[in-house]
Design a protein around this motif. Structure first.
Motif, mmCIF file in Angstrom:
data_model
loop_
_atom_site.group_PDB
_atom_site.id
_atom_site.type_symbol
_atom_site.label_atom_id
_atom_site.label_comp_id
_atom_site.label_asym_id
_atom_site.label_seq_id
_atom_site.Cartn_x
_atom_site.Cartn_y
_atom_site.Cartn_z
ATOM 1 N N GLU A 745 4.404 7.833 12.029
ATOM 2 C CA GLU A 745 4.409 6.547 11.326
ATOM 3 C C GLU A 745 5.183 5.475 12.085
ATOM 4 N N ALA A 885 13.528 -4.173 3.076
ATOM 5 C CA ALA A 885 12.099 -4.437 2.878
ATOM 6 C C ALA A 885 11.307 -3.141 2.835
ATOM 7 N N ASP A 886 11.833 -2.115 3.501
ATOM 8 C CA ASP A 886 11.072 -0.861 3.554
ATOM 9 C C ASP A 886 12.023 0.312 3.791
ATOM 10 N N ILE A 890 10.506 3.704 -1.089
ATOM 11 C CA ILE A 890 10.763 2.400 -1.740
ATOM 12 C C ILE A 890 9.700 2.093 -2.788
ATOM 13 N N ARG A 891 8.456 2.435 -2.469
ATOM 14 C CA ARG A 891 7.383 2.120 -3.410
ATOM 15 C C ARG A 891 7.289 3.176 -4.514
ATOM 16 N N ARG B 28 0.108 4.793 6.370
ATOM 17 C CA ARG B 28 1.182 4.252 5.538
ATOM 18 C C ARG B 28 1.157 2.736 5.690
ATOM 19 N N SER B 29 1.172 2.036 4.580
ATOM 20 C CA SER B 29 1.064 0.578 4.617
ATOM 21 C C SER B 29 2.253 -0.057 5.335
ATOM 22 N N ALA B 30 1.960 -1.101 6.098
ATOM 23 C CA ALA B 30 3.044 -1.837 6.751
ATOM 24 C C ALA B 30 3.839 -2.625 5.716
ATOM 25 N N MET B 32 4.744 -1.557 2.512
ATOM 26 C CA MET B 32 4.808 -0.505 1.512
ATOM 27 C C MET B 32 5.302 -1.008 0.164
ATOM 28 N N ALA B 33 6.354 -1.786 0.192
ATOM 29 C CA ALA B 33 6.977 -2.234 -1.058
ATOM 30 C C ALA B 33 6.009 -3.078 -1.878
ATOM 31 N N GLU B 35 2.693 -2.644 -2.157
ATOM 32 C CA GLU B 35 1.466 -1.944 -2.543
ATOM 33 C C GLU B 35 1.281 -1.944 -4.069
ATOM 34 N N SER B 36 0.017 -2.043 -4.504
ATOM 35 C CA SER B 36 -0.255 -1.948 -5.944
ATOM 36 C C SER B 36 -0.135 -0.489 -6.381
ATOM 37 N N ASP B 37 -0.025 -0.282 -7.692
ATOM 38 C CA ASP B 37 0.043 1.091 -8.202
ATOM 39 C C ASP B 37 -1.182 1.889 -7.770
ATOM 40 N N PHE B 40 -1.026 2.764 -4.116
ATOM 41 C CA PHE B 40 -0.024 3.808 -3.862
ATOM 42 C C PHE B 40 -0.554 5.167 -4.310
ATOM 43 N N PHE B 43 -2.844 6.400 -1.701
ATOM 44 C CA PHE B 43 -2.102 6.769 -0.492
ATOM 45 C C PHE B 43 -1.367 8.099 -0.679
ATOM 46 N N PHE B 44 -0.705 8.244 -1.814
ATOM 47 C CA PHE B 44 0.198 9.394 -1.941
ATOM 48 C C PHE B 44 -0.429 10.616 -2.602
#
Ligand SMILES: [Zn+2]
Lengths: 997, 103
Positions: A745, A885-886, A890-891, B28-30, B32-33, B35-37, B40, B43-44
Motif C-alpha cells: 500500500e 488525515a490518514d 481511520i475509516r 486502498r483509497s488515497a 480513506m477518511a 470514503e462512504s460507508d 468502505f 473495500f473491507f
C-alpha cells in the motif's frame, strides 16, 4: 517341517531358516520369507478372526494389501502392540507373536456371535434407526456399548517407544508398483539416465509374477526376470528402489506420500532403525502401475474360513509352497481361477470341481483343466457354503434353478474377475471412465502429469502390458528432458491372459432375507443390505455407501466397491456409470500416526523459546508459564510460599522498593529510513512526526476495521529510527501487518523494517529504588529526571555493553527498561540483581506484572480487548491523533456501529465484598432477579487480588460502562450473585505521582 | 503440498514457505477518511470468493518475505501464474498445459 500343508519342492522360500511364531498362545513354525498368513495356512490354520458386526468366524481372503478379514494384533512388548495388522502383509520373523481380535472368550467360541443369530436387528442403517431414542441414552448407553462390542483391534495404551523418520524425495520419474508393468517402466526411464524412484508395497518385487507360472520374459521365468531387473535397477546411481513401501496418497502437483516399513519384518530391530519412514516425493512424472485386485463371488456364507480368492491360493502355492486345502472347490465367472485349479492339481491337491457361472466358456485353460481330469461345470452357481469355523462343503445348483448337489470341500477358490486399482489415479483427481465391454472403471481424464500402465489401466496380457509400460517409461523420461533412449524392451515369451468376469451378486446371494452373501467382509455388508438401502430410498451410491457402510472399513472396499455398485445399479434399474463410483481417498492402506508425526513429538512438537535470562530464573526456582512458544517466569516462590503468597510479596516489593522483571519476550521491531515517521503515522493512531528523538510514546495499532490490533511503547532514537515494541504474542503478526502495508500500500515510503525481538534482552527495573539500582552501572547517560524524564530513551552503556535505556513504566512506579544485546542479557541481569539486593529488590514474574498493571488500569491487548474493541471503547481516545488525515483504521473506526451509543466500554469493577475475587470471563447483568436467560451487558476481562490495594480489583467490558460510574451491577455465579460497583480503571495512585516517586 | 513460483525469487518453492494473504487488486483509497460507508464496506468486507479463477495475494514468508500476486483456479488448486505486487491484473491468462485427456 514348517507346516503340514507345505508342499515339498513347491514355492520359492528357502527351507533353511525356520521361524517360530505364536498365534493366540499356540506355537507354530514357519519359514523366513513367509507372511503370517502363509505360515498359518501352512499349518492348516484358516480361522484367524471374528467379523466386525456379526462376530462371524473369518479366514484369509487374499494374499495382499486388500485383505479385509485376517486382521490381527502383533505384539512385541507391552508398548509395542499394533492392532489391525493384515496377516497377509505382515512378514514372519522368528518370535513373532500374534493374537486374533474381536472375540471373547476365544476365537472358536465367541459370545458376540449371538449377533449373527440376531442379525435381522443389525441390518443396513441399524445404527441410525435403532439407537435414535431416547437421545440421552446415546452418550451414556448405546455408544459405549456399540464401541465395546463392535470395533476391530484394541489400541495400545502406552506411548509408542519406536521412532520414525521422514524424508523428502525428488525425481524425474516416480513409478508406483513393482510388478511387470512397473519394472518395465522403471527400466525404460532408468536407462535414459533420469532420476527414477520405483516403489512397491511388497517385500519382493514382481507383483502377479509371484503366482503366474505361465509368464516368461527374456528367456526366464517371469518372477526370475523381475528379480534380475530389480538387481540391475538397484545397481544404477540414478535409481532408488524402495520395497515394503506403499504409496498411500497422491496430492497436488505430483506430490506423493509413501510409507516405507523399515523394521516391522525384523525379529530384533536395531535401536538405530526407524520403524517406518515417510517419503514425501515430488516427481516430474508419475507412472502408475498399481495392478488389479481380484473380486470374490457373492453367494451365501461366502465368508467361511477356507474360502479365498483364486489368485491368493495360487500365490500361497507358487510363492510360499503352501496348499490352502486338500480337497478344494473352485467357483468362478472368469478364466483366471482355472489356472489356480490347474496349479493345485499339478501339485497333488484334489480339486473337487470347478463351478463356472458362465454358460459356454472356451479357452486353453478350460481344456487343460479337463485334460487334468478336473470336473468342470458350466452355467452353475454355488448357492451356499457349508461349515462354520471352516468351510466343509459347497452346494451347487444350475443357475436357473434345479437340483442341488453338495460337494465336500475344505477350501473354495473364487474369482469374479479383476478390478483395476485406480485408487491413486483417482486421488490425483483424474476421472475414471467405465468400459462397458469389460465392465471396468479405467483411467479416463487425467488431471496431473501421470500415466497408468498395465492392469490398473485395464490392459490385459503380459505382452501388451510390457509394451505399454516400457513406452510410458521412455516417454516420461523424454518429457523430463532425457535425450538418449536405449529401447532394450523386454521380450515376452509366454503370458497368461484373462479378463471379464462378473460384477454384483451371483444367483446364490438372495433374495432370501436371511441369506448372508457378503459384499464387504470387513464391515459385514451383505447383498441384501445394499438392496435394502435402495428400497429405503437411497439413490446415490454415496448414500448407499454411508447407509450400509459398504467400502467404509479400513480396507476401503478394495474387493467390495464394484460388487456393491453393481447390486445398487441393478436394484435401481440404472446402468453402472449413471450410479457412479464412490470417491477414492487417501490413504490407500492405513498409515500409522507415528509415520506422519515422525520426530515432531514431545519436545520437538513445537519450538520452545527461552530468553537469555531463563537459566537464572530456573536456578532461582521460578515457576514458568507458556506464552505462545515462550517460557516465561510466572512467579518466584520462596521456601514455603504458594503462588498467592509469592505474587503478593512480589507486588508489594515493586511498590515499596523495586522489582526486576525479564521483559525480553516483548516483540521489538526497528523502523528505519527517511520516511520512518511517515510510515509510523500511517500504521499507528498516534502522531509521530513531532515526537522528538529521545522521547517515547505509547502507540496503538488498529486493523483497517478500526479495532485495536496491538499496542506498545515506541522510542524515537533518531529522526529516521524508531524502536517499536509489540505485545509478546503479537510480534510476528505485527511485523507481517507492517510489511504488508509497506510493500503493497505504501511502497513509495523509503523504510526498512527489522525484527529485533531476539537481538535485545530486556530487563525491566521498576519501583522507587529503580534508579538507584541502575545508575551505578550506567555510563554516558544522565539519569536525572530533567535529563531522562518519564517516557524517554537514551543510548549508552551499562556494565560496559551497549544499551538502549528506556525510562518507562508498566507498573505505575518510576521505571526503566534496560535493553542490552541478548548475549549479555544474563550478565547484566546478574549485575542489576546484585545492585538490587542492596535495596531489597525482588524478582517478579508475569503474574505480578499483570496485577501491577491492572492496579494502574493499563490494558493488555488480547486480554482486555478481543478484536471488537475500539480505542474509544478502551478509554484510549487520547492516543488517537485528531488532526491526522490518514492511518490504518481511520475509516473503520468511524463506522456507524463503532460510534453508536451503548457500546461496551472498559471500566473498573470493585466487588462489594473486597475479599471476593471475580472470575475472568464472568458475565455481568443489571438485574439479577430477571428470568433466565438473563440479559448480559458485559464481562470481566481481568481480575486479581491486589495486596497493594488490600482488595480485589477487576477490569470489565460493560455496555455504556463510562456512564455507569458508581452504579451497582451483578455477576451471577453458580454459588450466588456477586455485587459489584463500576469504578475507574485506576485502582492505585490515581494522580500518577509515583512515576517520579 | 503445492509448489508456488515466487516472482521475486524466480523459483518454484514448496507451499510451506508461503502464506496466503487474501484477494488481490483491492485498492486502498488515497482518501480513506473520506470514503462512504458503502465504499468502505466494498473495500473491507466484500470478497468475490469465486469457483474458478481467483486473483489473490501470497507472501513468500519464509523466503524473500515479499508479497506478490497469483492467479489460481480454486477448483483444481492449480496456479496459473504469479506476478509482482503492483503489476496490473493480467487480462490474458496462459492456458494450463497438463489438462490432458487420455486415449
Ligand atoms: Zn521469494
Amino acid at each position: 517341517m514348517s507346516g503340514a500343508f507345505r508342499i515339498p519342492g513347491a514355492g520359492r522360500l528357502k527351507q533353511a531358516k525356520t521361524a517360530r511364531f505364536n498365534f493366540d498362545g499356540q506355537a507354530y513354525t514357519g519359514i523366513e520369507g513367509d507372511t503370517l498368513a502363509s505360515a498359518l495356512l501352512a499349518n492348516g490354520v484358516h480361522l484367524v478372526g471374528r467379523s466386525f458386526k456379526y462376530h462371524r468366524p473369518r479366514g484369509i481372503l487374499s494374499a495382499g494389501a486388500e485383505e479385509p478379514n485376517a486382521l490381527v494384533e502383533i505384539k512385541r512388548d507391552a508398548a509395542r502392540k499394533t492392532p489391525n495388522v493384515r496377516a497377509t502383509v505382515q512378514e514372519l520373523y522368528d518370535g513373532l507373536e500374534a493374537q486374533s481380535q474381536n472375540r471373547w472368550p476365544s476365537l472358536s467360541f465367541d459370545v458376540g456371535a449371538v449377533n449373527d443369530i440376531a442379525s435381522p436387528l443389525f441390518s443396513a442403517g441399524f445404527y441410525y434407526k435403532t439407537f435414535m431414542w431416547p437421545k440421552a441414552a446415546w452418550k451414556s448407553l448405546y455408544e459405549p456399548k456399540i464401541r465395546a462390542a463392535a470395533g476391530l483391534g484394541v489400541s495400545p495404551d502406552q506411548p509408542d517407544p519406536d521412532h520414525y523418520s521422514s524424508r523428502y524425495g525428488h525425481c524425474d520419474v516416480l513409478v508406483l508398483g513393482g510388478g511387470a508393468a512397473g519394472i518395465a517402466a522403471a527400466l525404460a526411464a532408468a536407462e535414459t539416465g533420469v532420476r527414477v524412484i520405483l516403489a512397491d508395497e511388497q517385500a519382493e518385487f514382481g507383483g502377479s509374477l509371484r503366482f503366474e507360472t505361465g509368464a516368461g520374459i527374456d528367456g526366464q521365468d517371469g518372477f526370475a526376470w523381475a528379480q534380475a531387473a530389480i538387481a540391475e535397477l538397484q545397481g544404477m546411481d540414478n535409481v532408488r528402489v524402495l520395497s515394503r513401501t506403499t504409496a498411500f496418497g497422491y496430492y497436488a502437483q505430483n506430490f506423493v506420500g509413501l510409507v516405507e516399513r523399515v523394521s516391522d519384518h525384523l525379529s530384533t530391530p536395531g535401536h538405530d532403525l526407524p520403524r517406518e519412514r515417510l517419503w514425501q516425493v515430488r516427481a516430474k512424472r508419475v507412472v502408475l502401475a498399481s495392478g488389479a485386485i481380484e473380486r470374490h463371488m457373492v453367494f451365501a456364507d461366502n465368508d467361511r474360513p477356507g474360502i479365498m480368492l483364486a489368485g491368493a491360493a495360487r500365490t500361497y502355492l507358487n510363492h510360499y509352497g503352501v496348499a490352502v486345502g486338500r480337497q478344494v472347490g473352485v467357483y468362478t465367472a472368469n478364466d483366471s481361477a482355472y489356472a489356480a485349479a490347474i496349479d493345485l492339481k499339478k501339485a497333488g491337491v484334489q480339486v473337487a470341481a470347478i463351478v463356472d457361472l458362465r454358460d459356454h466358456p472356451t479357452g486353453p485353460v478350460i481344456d487343460e483343466a479337463r485334460a487334468l481330469g478336473i470336473e468342470v461345470n458350466f452355467g452353475r452357481a454355488v448357492i451356499r457354503a457349508g461349515g462354520k469355523l471352516r468351510v466343509s462343503s459347497m452346494t451347487v445348483q444350475p443357475k436357473n434353478g434345479g437340483g442341488e448337489r453338495t460337494i465336500p470341500v475344505d477350501a473354495i477358490l473364487m474369482s469374479a474377475g479383476w478390478t483395476p486399482s485406480v485408487h491413486l489415479f483417482s486421488q490425483s483427481r483424474g476421472k475414471v471412465a467405465f468400459n462397458d465391454e469389460t465392465k471396468r472403471f479405467v483411467p479416463g481424464t487425467y488431471a496431473q502429469d501421470c500415466v497408468s500402465v498395465g492392469a490398473c489401466n485395464g490392459t490385459d496380457g503380459l505382452s501388451a502390458t510390457i509394451d505399454e509400460a516400457y513406452a510410458a517409461g521412455e516417454k516420461a523420461a523424454k518429457d523430463t528432458g532425457a535425450k538418449t533412449v536405449k529401447s532394450n524392451r523386454p521380450k515376452v515369451d509366454a503370458s497368461e491372459s484373462w479378463s471379464r468376469g462378473m460384477l454384483g451378486a451371483a444367483p446364490g446371494a438372495g433374495p432370501d432375507t436371511t441369506v448372508k452373501a457378503f459384499v464387504d467382509f470387513q464391515n459385514d455388508v451383505t447383498a441384501k443390505d445394499i438392496r435394502q438401502a435402495v428400497h429405503e430410498g437411497m439413490r446415490s451410491i454415496e448414500h448407499v455407501k454411508r447407509f450400509t457402510t459398504n467400502g467404509m472399513a479400513t480396507d476401503q472396499g478394495k474387493t467390495s466397491n464394484m460388487h456393491g455398485l453393481a447390486i445398487a445399479a441393478e436394484e435401481l434399474g440404472k446402468p453402472i456409470p449413471e450410479v457412479g463410483l464412490t470417491t477414492f481417498r487417501a490413504p490407500y492402506t492405513p498409515v500409522t500416526f507415528g509415520a506422519i508425526v515422525s520426530h515432531a513429538r514431545g519436545p520437538l512438537f513445537d519450538p520452545t523459546r527461552k530468553t537469555a535470562i531463563h537459566p537464572w530464573a530456573e536456578a532461582q526456582g521460578a515457576v514458568f508459564e507458556d506464552v505462545g512458544q515462550w517460557k516465561r517466569a510466572w512467579y518466584f516462590p520462596k521456601a514455603g510460599e504458594d503462588m498467592h503468597a509469592a505474587v503478593d510479596r512480589e507486588c508489594v516489593a515493586v511498590r515499596k522498593t523495586a522489582g526486576l522483571f525479564d521483559a525480553s519476550t516483548l516483540g521489538k521491531i526497528e523502523v528505519v529510513g527517511p520516511d520512518a515517521a511517515k510510515f509510523m503515522e500511517l500504521l499507528y493512531t498516534n502522531p509521530w512526526e513531532k515526537l522528538e528523538p529521545g522521547r517515547c510514546r505509547y502507540g496503538i495499532m488498529l486493523r483497517e476495521d478500526g479495532f485495536i490490533y496491538d499496542d506498545g511503547v515506541v522510542g524515537r532514537l533518531a529522526p529516521d529510527r524508531f524502536h517499536v515494541t509489540t505485545t509478546t504474542g503479537g510480534a510476528p503478526r505485527v511485523m507481517n501487518h507492517m510489511e504488508d502495508y509497506l510493500q503493497t500500500e505504501f511502497p513509495h515510503l523509503n523504510v526498512w523494517l527489522t525484527s529485533i525481538t531476539e537481538q535485545w534482552a530486556v530487563i525491566a527495573v521498576q519501583g522507587p529504588k529503580s534508579r538507584d539500582i541502575i545508575a551505578p552501572l550506567v555510563e554516558g547517560i544522565d539519569m536525572s529526571d530533567e535529563a531522562l524524564p518519564h517516557m524517554s530513551v537514551r543510548e549508552g552503556k551499562i556494565c560496559g555493553v551497549p544499551t538502549r535505556l528506556f525510562r518507562m513504566s508498566f507498573t505505575g512506579e518510576r521505571g526503566f527498561e534496560v535493553n542490552v544485546p541478548a548475549d549479555y542479557g544474563q550478565a547484566v541481569w546478574e549485575a542489576l540483581w546484585a545492585e538490587g539486593q542492596k535495596h531489597d529488590a525482588a524478582a517478579y514474574g508475569t503474574e505480578a506484572m499483570h496485577v501491577l498493571r491492572a492496579e494502574k488500569g493499563y490494558i493488555i491487548v488480547g486480554q482486555d480487548t478481543d478484536g471488537t474493541v475500539t480505542p474509544n471503547d478502551a478509554g484510549l481516545d487520547w492516543a488517537v491523533g485528531k488532526k491526522k488525515a490518514d492511518f490504518v483504521g481511520i475509516r473503520g473506526m468511524a463506522r456507524p456501529d463503532l460510534v453508536a451509543k451503548g457500546r461496551k466500554q472498559l471500566v473498573g469493577l470493585k466487588t462489594k465484598d473486597p475479599k471476593v475475587v471475580l472470575e475472568e470471563g464472568a458475565q455481568i447483568v443489571e438485574d439479577p432477579k430477571q428470568a433466565i436467560p438473563m440479559k448480559m451487558i458485559g464481562h470481566v476481562t481481568s481480575s486479581y487480588w491486589s495486596e497493594n490495594c488490600g482488595r480485589s480489583i477487576a477490569l470489565a467490558l460493560v455496555a455504556g460502562g463510562r456512564d455507569r460510574m458508581g452504579d451497582t451491577l451483578y455477576v451471577p455465579m453458580p454459588n450466588g450473585v456477586i455485587e459489584v460497583e463500576v469504578s475507574s480503571m485506576v485502582f492505585f495512585d490515581e494522580t500518577g505521582g509515583r512515576l517520579n516517586g | 503440498m503445492l509448489l508456488i513460483r515466487c516472482p521475486y525469487c524466480e523459483e518454484e518453492r514448496p507451499e510451506l514457505e508461503f502464506r496466503n494473504a487474501g484477494e488481490a487488486h483491492i485498492a486502498r483509497s488515497a482518501n480513506m477518511a473520506g470514503e462512504s460507508d458503502d465504499d468502505f464496506e466494498k473495500f473491507f468486507f466484500i470478497r468475490s470468493n469465486p469457483k474458478g479463477i481467483i486473483y489473490e495475494r501470497w507472501r513468500h514468508m519464509h523466503g524473500c518475505a515479499r508479497f506478490f500476486n497469483a492467479v489460481r483456479d480454486t477448483v483444481t488448486d492449480k496456479f496459473i501464474m504469479t506476478y509482482k505486487a503492483g503489476e496490473p491484473k493480467p487480462s490474458n491468462l496462459p492456458k494450463i498445459s497438463n489438462e490432458v485427456v487420455a486415449k
